[in-house]
Structure formats: structure tokens, C-alpha cells
Design a protein around this motif. Structure first.
Motif, PDB file in Angstrom:
ATOM      1  N   THR A  84       0.862  -1.181   0.000  1.00 36.78           N
ATOM      2  CA  THR A  84       0.000   0.000   0.000  1.00 36.78           C
ATOM      3  C   THR A  84       0.892   1.222   0.000  1.00 36.78           C
ATOM      4  N   VAL A  85       0.615   2.158  -0.914  1.00 40.15           N
ATOM      5  CA  VAL A  85       1.380   3.394  -0.999  1.00 40.15           C
ATOM      6  C   VAL A  85       0.425   4.560  -0.773  1.00 40.15           C
ATOM      7  N   LEU A  86       0.728   5.405   0.230  1.00 32.38           N
ATOM      8  CA  LEU A  86      -0.078   6.585   0.519  1.00 32.38           C
ATOM      9  C   LEU A  86       0.739   7.839   0.235  1.00 32.38           C
ATOM     10  N   THR A  87       0.089   8.843  -0.338  1.00 30.52           N
ATOM     11  CA  THR A  87       0.724  10.141  -0.541  1.00 30.52           C
ATOM     12  C   THR A  87      -0.102  11.207   0.164  1.00 30.52           C
ATOM     13  N   ASN A  88       0.501  12.364   0.383  1.00 30.84           N
ATOM     14  CA  ASN A  88      -0.167  13.475   1.068  1.00 30.84           C
ATOM     15  C   ASN A  88      -0.668  13.077   2.454  1.00 30.84           C
ATOM     16  N   VAL A  89       0.159  12.341   3.168  1.00 29.04           N
ATOM     17  CA  VAL A  89      -0.163  11.868   4.512  1.00 29.04           C
ATOM     18  C   VAL A  89       1.029  12.166   5.417  1.00 29.04           C
ATOM     19  N   ASP A  90       0.762  12.638   6.622  1.00 32.42           N
ATOM     20  CA  ASP A  90       1.801  12.865   7.627  1.00 32.42           C
ATOM     21  C   ASP A  90       1.697  11.805   8.714  1.00 32.42           C
ATOM     22  N   VAL A  91       2.838  11.399   9.259  1.00 37.20           N
ATOM     23  CA  VAL A  91       2.845  10.514  10.413  1.00 37.20           C
ATOM     24  C   VAL A  91       2.694  11.391  11.653  1.00 37.20           C
ATOM     25  N   VAL A  92       1.648  11.142  12.423  1.00 31.49           N
ATOM     26  CA  VAL A  92       1.365  11.930  13.620  1.00 31.49           C
ATOM     27  C   VAL A  92       2.012  11.308  14.843  1.00 31.49           C
ATOM     28  N   CYS A  93       1.960   9.982  14.945  1.00 27.25           N
ATOM     29  CA  CYS A  93       2.423   9.315  16.150  1.00 27.25           C
ATOM     30  C   CYS A  93       2.800   7.877  15.841  1.00 27.25           C
ATOM     31  N   THR A 104      -7.512  16.695   4.186  1.00 30.47           N
ATOM     32  CA  THR A 104      -8.734  16.690   4.990  1.00 30.47           C
ATOM     33  C   THR A 104      -8.490  16.825   6.485  1.00 30.47           C
ATOM     34  N   GLY A 105      -7.282  16.524   6.937  1.00 31.58           N
ATOM     35  CA  GLY A 105      -6.989  16.534   8.363  1.00 31.58           C
ATOM     36  C   GLY A 105      -7.486  15.304   9.084  1.00 31.58           C
ATOM     37  N   ARG A 106      -8.080  14.384   8.351  1.00 33.57           N
ATOM     38  CA  ARG A 106      -8.638  13.160   8.935  1.00 33.57           C
ATOM     39  C   ARG A 106      -7.525  12.241   9.449  1.00 33.57           C
ATOM     40  N   LEU A 107      -7.732  11.680  10.626  1.00 29.58           N
ATOM     41  CA  LEU A 107      -6.766  10.764  11.227  1.00 29.58           C
ATOM     42  C   LEU A 107      -7.116   9.315  10.907  1.00 29.58           C
ATOM     43  N   ALA A 108      -6.087   8.512  10.741  1.00 24.87           N
ATOM     44  CA  ALA A 108      -6.261   7.073  10.541  1.00 24.87           C
ATOM     45  C   ALA A 108      -5.175   6.377  11.352  1.00 24.87           C
ATOM     46  N   ALA A 109      -5.517   5.272  11.978  1.00 24.52           N
ATOM     47  CA  ALA A 109      -4.552   4.532  12.791  1.00 24.52           C
ATOM     48  C   ALA A 109      -4.556   3.074  12.373  1.00 24.52           C
ATOM     49  N   GLY A 110      -3.410   2.441  12.557  1.00 26.11           N
ATOM     50  CA  GLY A 110      -3.312   1.028  12.242  1.00 26.11           C
ATOM     51  C   GLY A 110      -2.208   0.373  13.012  1.00 26.11           C
ATOM     52  N   GLY A 111      -2.272  -0.931  13.098  1.00 24.06           N
ATOM     53  CA  GLY A 111      -1.230  -1.693  13.779  1.00 24.06           C
ATOM     54  C   GLY A 111      -0.017  -1.829  12.886  1.00 24.06           C
ATOM     55  N   ALA A 112       1.139  -1.918  13.489  1.00 28.76           N
ATOM     56  CA  ALA A 112       2.388  -2.077  12.755  1.00 28.76           C
ATOM     57  C   ALA A 112       3.382  -2.818  13.640  1.00 28.76           C
ATOM     58  N   SER A 113       4.218  -3.615  13.010  1.00 28.04           N
ATOM     59  CA  SER A 113       5.231  -4.319  13.789  1.00 28.04           C
ATOM     60  C   SER A 113       6.604  -3.680  13.630  1.00 28.04           C
ATOM     61  N   ALA A 114       6.733  -2.735  12.676  1.00 27.64           N
ATOM     62  CA  ALA A 114       8.009  -2.045  12.479  1.00 27.64           C
ATOM     63  C   ALA A 114       7.758  -0.708  11.812  1.00 27.64           C
TER      64      ALA A 114
END
Length: 96
Positions: free
Chosen positions: A54-63, A80-90
């Protein structure tokens, strides 16, 4: 999750895909076309590879957070300023 410029992230993404890992790439790019070109470059370099990419553009890492290891990454869509969260192992930052 791999974050950074397309040039810096390419080798890390190809290596992760060849190891069979699912990869989310957050590019600091201005257009969706940049993401499509990057995806093509990865698929050409990692061919044949059926691992999800998956490749995302125009996205900032918040945390990036976790206890002992990375467990979650929170992203913010620039437009949009919309937040999205997901699990990650690295988490790998490939900034130049």
C-alpha cells in the motif's frame, strides 16, 4: 510502515516485500501520480512478488507508539486533516 522520500524508501520496500512482509509506504509526495510511479518501480524491482503493498501520498505521520516495540502508527491526511490509525510491527524512516 516505511516513511520518507521515494528514492530513500525503494530499497527498504523491495527488501521487505521479498521477505514476505506486508508493507505500507507513506511518501512525502505531492500527487497520487507519484505514488503510482513508485508502486510501478517497486513491482519492477521486486518482481515476482504477491505480497500486499500500500502506498499513501499526502499523509503525515502523527504518532508512532508501542511498549517495547512499535505497535501502532497514526496518520493524518494533509488535505482533509482526517486521522487514521493502524497496527504495525516495524517503522522505518527513509528521509534523505
Amino acid at each position: 510502515v516505511i516513511v520518507g522520500t521515494a528514492a530513500g524508501a525503494l530499497a527498504a520496500v523491495v527488501a521487505a516485500l521479498r521477505d514476505g512482509l506486508r508493507v505500507l509506504v507513506v511518501l512525502r509526495a505531492a500527487s497520487a501520480g507519484d505514488g503510482q510511479r513508485f508502486r510501478r518501480r517497486v513491482r519492477n524491482a521486486a518482481s515476482p512478488c504477491a505480497t500486499p503493498l500500500t502506498v499513501l501520498t499526502n499523509v503525515d505521520v502523527v504518532c508512532v507508539d508501542g511498549i517495547g516495540t512499535v505497535e501502532a502508527v497514526v496518520l493524518r491526511h494533509v488535505r482533509t486533516g482526517r486521522l487514521a490509525a493502524g497496527g504495525a510491527s516495524a517503522f522505518l524512516s527513509c528521509d534523505g
